[in-house]
Write a protein that holds these residues in place. Structure first.
Motif, short mmCIF file in Angstrom:
data_model
loop_
_atom_site.label_atom_id
_atom_site.label_comp_id
_atom_site.label_asym_id
_atom_site.label_seq_id
_atom_site.Cartn_x
_atom_site.Cartn_y
_atom_site.Cartn_z
N TRP A 175 -12.03 5.38 -5.44
CA TRP A 175 -11.41 5.97 -4.25
C TRP A 175 -12.09 7.36 -4.18
CZ3 TRP A 175 -9.35 2.88 -0.82
CH2 TRP A 175 -9.17 1.62 -1.06
N ASP A 176 -12.61 7.66 -2.98
CA ASP A 176 -13.21 9.12 -2.75
C ASP A 176 -12.16 10.06 -2.43
OD1 ASP A 176 -15.69 8.07 -2.83
OD2 ASP A 176 -15.75 7.65 -0.65
N GLY A 177 -11.03 9.71 -1.98
CA GLY A 177 -9.84 10.70 -1.70
C GLY A 177 -8.68 10.11 -1.91
N VAL A 178 -7.38 10.50 -2.33
CA VAL A 178 -6.08 10.34 -2.42
C VAL A 178 -5.31 11.39 -1.94
CG1 VAL A 178 -4.46 9.16 -3.65
CG2 VAL A 178 -6.87 8.82 -4.44
N GLU A 179 -4.19 11.08 -1.07
CA GLU A 179 -3.23 12.01 -0.74
C GLU A 179 -2.00 11.44 -0.55
OE1 GLU A 179 -5.19 13.92 2.70
OE2 GLU A 179 -4.11 12.36 4.09
N ILE A 180 -0.82 12.45 -0.17
CA ILE A 180 0.55 11.87 -0.37
C ILE A 180 1.22 12.30 1.15
CG2 ILE A 180 2.87 12.10 -1.44
CD1 ILE A 180 1.62 12.55 -3.96
N TRP A 181 1.65 11.47 1.80
CA TRP A 181 2.42 11.66 3.01
C TRP A 181 3.92 11.79 2.61
CZ3 TRP A 181 -0.41 8.23 7.24
CH2 TRP A 181 -1.91 8.56 7.05
N LYS A 182 4.56 12.67 3.47
CA LYS A 182 6.05 12.82 3.52
C LYS A 182 6.59 11.97 4.58
CE LYS A 182 6.41 17.06 0.87
NZ LYS A 182 7.27 18.50 0.91
N ASP A 183 7.76 11.97 4.90
CA ASP A 183 8.67 11.17 5.85
C ASP A 183 7.96 11.51 7.18
OD1 ASP A 183 10.47 10.20 4.13
OD2 ASP A 183 11.53 11.88 4.14
N GLU A 184 7.73 12.83 7.40
CA GLU A 184 7.18 13.31 8.62
C GLU A 184 5.73 13.69 8.47
OE1 GLU A 184 9.46 15.68 11.48
OE2 GLU A 184 11.23 15.38 9.70
N PRO A 185 4.61 13.02 8.17
CA PRO A 185 3.29 13.41 7.73
C PRO A 185 2.63 14.17 8.69
CG PRO A 185 3.27 10.89 8.48
CD PRO A 185 4.86 11.20 8.43
N GLY A 186 2.87 14.02 10.27
CA GLY A 186 2.21 14.98 11.09
C GLY A 186 2.76 16.26 11.39
N ALA A 187 4.01 16.55 10.65
CA ALA A 187 4.86 17.73 11.23
C ALA A 187 3.97 19.14 10.81
CB ALA A 187 6.00 17.85 10.25
N LYS A 188 4.11 19.93 11.72
CA LYS A 188 3.61 21.24 11.82
C LYS A 188 4.34 22.32 11.81
CE LYS A 188 -0.45 19.63 14.59
NZ LYS A 188 -0.16 18.11 14.75
N ASP A 189 3.89 23.67 11.19
CA ASP A 189 4.79 24.78 11.14
C ASP A 189 4.95 25.36 12.59
OD1 ASP A 189 2.52 26.07 11.63
OD2 ASP A 189 2.35 26.73 9.59
N VAL A 218 -1.76 7.43 0.28
CA VAL A 218 -3.04 7.00 1.33
C VAL A 218 -4.35 7.40 0.41
CG1 VAL A 218 -4.30 7.31 3.32
CG2 VAL A 218 -2.09 7.84 3.13
N CYS A 219 -5.18 6.16 0.50
CA CYS A 219 -6.22 6.43 -0.39
C CYS A 219 -7.56 6.13 0.94
CB CYS A 219 -6.42 5.60 -1.55
SG CYS A 219 -4.92 5.72 -2.64
N TRP A 220 -8.73 6.62 0.33
CA TRP A 220 -9.77 6.13 1.42
C TRP A 220 -11.15 6.43 0.49
CZ3 TRP A 220 -7.17 10.64 1.80
CH2 TRP A 220 -7.82 11.93 1.37
N ARG A 221 -12.18 5.54 1.13
CA ARG A 221 -13.40 5.75 0.40
C ARG A 221 -14.43 5.28 1.59
NH1 ARG A 221 -12.21 0.96 -3.78
NH2 ARG A 221 -11.54 -0.85 -2.16
N ASP A 222 -15.80 5.51 1.61
CA ASP A 222 -16.97 5.25 2.22
C ASP A 222 -16.63 5.59 3.61
OD1 ASP A 222 -18.01 4.10 -0.01
OD2 ASP A 222 -17.17 2.01 0.33
N GLN A 223 -16.65 4.77 4.63
CA GLN A 223 -16.53 4.94 6.09
C GLN A 223 -15.06 5.48 6.44
OE1 GLN A 223 -17.71 2.15 4.88
NE2 GLN A 223 -18.82 1.00 6.41
N GLY A 224 -13.98 5.04 5.67
CA GLY A 224 -12.54 5.43 5.66
C GLY A 224 -12.39 6.95 5.65
N ALA A 225 -13.27 7.44 5.04
CA ALA A 225 -13.03 9.22 5.03
C ALA A 225 -13.36 9.57 6.69
CB ALA A 225 -14.16 9.82 4.05
N ARG A 226 -14.13 9.06 7.20
CA ARG A 226 -14.33 9.34 8.70
C ARG A 226 -13.48 9.03 9.66
NH1 ARG A 226 -19.12 7.28 11.03
NH2 ARG A 226 -19.55 5.77 9.28
N TRP A 227 -13.07 7.76 9.47
CA TRP A 227 -11.80 7.19 10.01
C TRP A 227 -10.54 8.02 10.21
CZ3 TRP A 227 -11.90 1.36 7.95
CH2 TRP A 227 -13.07 0.79 8.19
N LEU A 228 -10.26 8.56 9.05
CA LEU A 228 -9.07 9.40 8.85
C LEU A 228 -9.46 10.92 9.19
CD1 LEU A 228 -7.38 7.96 5.52
CD2 LEU A 228 -7.04 7.43 8.12
N GLY A 229 -10.63 11.15 9.43
CA GLY A 229 -11.06 12.65 9.80
C GLY A 229 -11.06 13.61 8.55
#
Length: 349
Positions: A297-311, A336-347
């Motif tokens: 995997w090229d990238g791995v991250e963790i999302w919380k209950d509200e992953p899109g929350a902003k300050d 969440v993990c991504w690789r190859d084109q998945g990095a572009r799909w997720l920005g």
């Protein structure tokens, strides 16, 4: 759990004797009032639609309140639960959809729709699909975009009861791109006592590749199920969907059983993005470590209950824990993990 005061119990009884029955499971008067209102609306509706069993709505309401007083989940009594904007049918024997799962799926859909680099055909595999809520919500969310890709959605579960309900929810949601199939996700060989092994099912499909793999697997350890899981969950929701089967792995924490298998499946089907639900941040860190050790995997991250929350300044909430990016507000909820084109799909480029 703190005891209810006699004064509060008397107040509930004086307002409505049925409120007194609901108070121990609702824990406060406002919640009990809300549930009583929902149950009454449901009882009135059932009585109006019933022809063969002309019970009054009052009789139906009393029966439902007594069921709820035993701890039976409200969703099993009312028969539905919202998952995002979708109203999903719920029945005993199938896990009740949770809004925190919907939040992760909706955030994933938002990221995918925010980029113009998706393939013309997007294939999504959902393992341990349960009620089918995840594929159905994805189809609903993509249908609202201006130029959605051609979606192929496959939900897989070992339980026929789950798959029957998923098909019912598909018809209810008028979904056209979701399919459901029975298979044993943990099976790696040609035979499984639980039915068709997952490799056989995947081999039978037109293409072996699935762009995105999603799973909300059983992830509660046997210890946590006994000691910390809510009594109503232990008593009424299916253990099969909550706790991995015993005796099939040497993994120290048996709640983690499914994740190595899911990561192997992701490699086998060449997924570019995976989204795995977990119980909490501790499990998220363990699963993320598994993914990083795979080295695929090229990238791995963790999302919380509200992953899109902003300050307050509208910047997405972000922290780093054990070298991993953790996004959002609440408890650790997804890896969440991504690789190859998945990095572009997720920005993520």
């Amino acid at each position: 759990m703190p005891r209810l005061s006699p004064r509060l119990i008397r107040h509930a009884h004086n307002a409505n004797p049925l409120l007194k029955l609901l108070l121990p499971v609702c824990r406060d008067l406002e919640s009990a009032r809300n549930e009583l209102r929902w149950l009454q609306d449901h009882a009135v509706g059932l009585a109006a639609r019933s022809r063969n069993a002309p019970q009054t709505w009052q009789t139906r309401l009393q029966v439902m309140v007594r069921q709820r007083a035993t701890g039976k989940p409200l969703q099993y009594i009312l028969g539905t639960e919202y998952f995002g904007d979708l109203e999903i049918v719920c029945r005993p024997g199938v896990l009740i959809p949770r809004q925190d799962t919907a939040a992760s799926v909706a955030h994933l859909a938002h990221l995918l729709q925010s980029n113009d680099c998706l393939p013309n055909r997007l294939r999504v595999l959902d393992l341990c699909t349960g009620s089918g809520c995840i594929p159905l919500l994805l189809e609903h969310l993509f249908s609202q975009s201006g130029d959605p890709p051609d979606l192929q959605l496959l939900g897989v579960d070992v339980s026929k009861r789950c798959l029957d309900l998923a098909e019912e929810n598909k018809a209810r949601c008028q979904a056209r791109h979701a399919e459901f199939a029975q298979a044993d996700v943990l099976a790696t060989g040609d035979v499984s006592p639980q039915g068709q092994p997952l490799p056989a099912l995947l081999k039978s499909r037109a293409s072996p590749n699935w762009d995105i793999l999603i799973s909300n697997p059983p992830y509660i350890s046997s210890h946590d199920f006994r000691k910390t899981t809510a009594r109503s969950v232990r008593k009424f929701e299916p253990k099969l969907a909550l706790v991995p089967p015993a005796g099939v792995s040497e993994i120290p924490d048996d709640g983690d059983l499914f994740y190595p298998r899911l990561l192997d499946v992701a490699d086998h089907v060449h997924s570019k993005v995976v989204l795995f639900e977990v119980a909490d941040l501790s499990q998220a860190l363990r699963v993320a470590s598994m993914a990083k050790k795979k080295g695929s995997w090229d990238g791995v991250e963790i999302w919380k209950d509200e992953p899109g929350a902003k300050d307050d300044s509208m910047v997405q909430l972000e922290q780093v824990v054990s070298g991993l990016k953790v996004l959002g507000r609440g408890n650790g909820r997804s890896v969440v993990c991504w690789r190859d084109q998945g990095a572009r799909w997720l920005g993520r480029t």
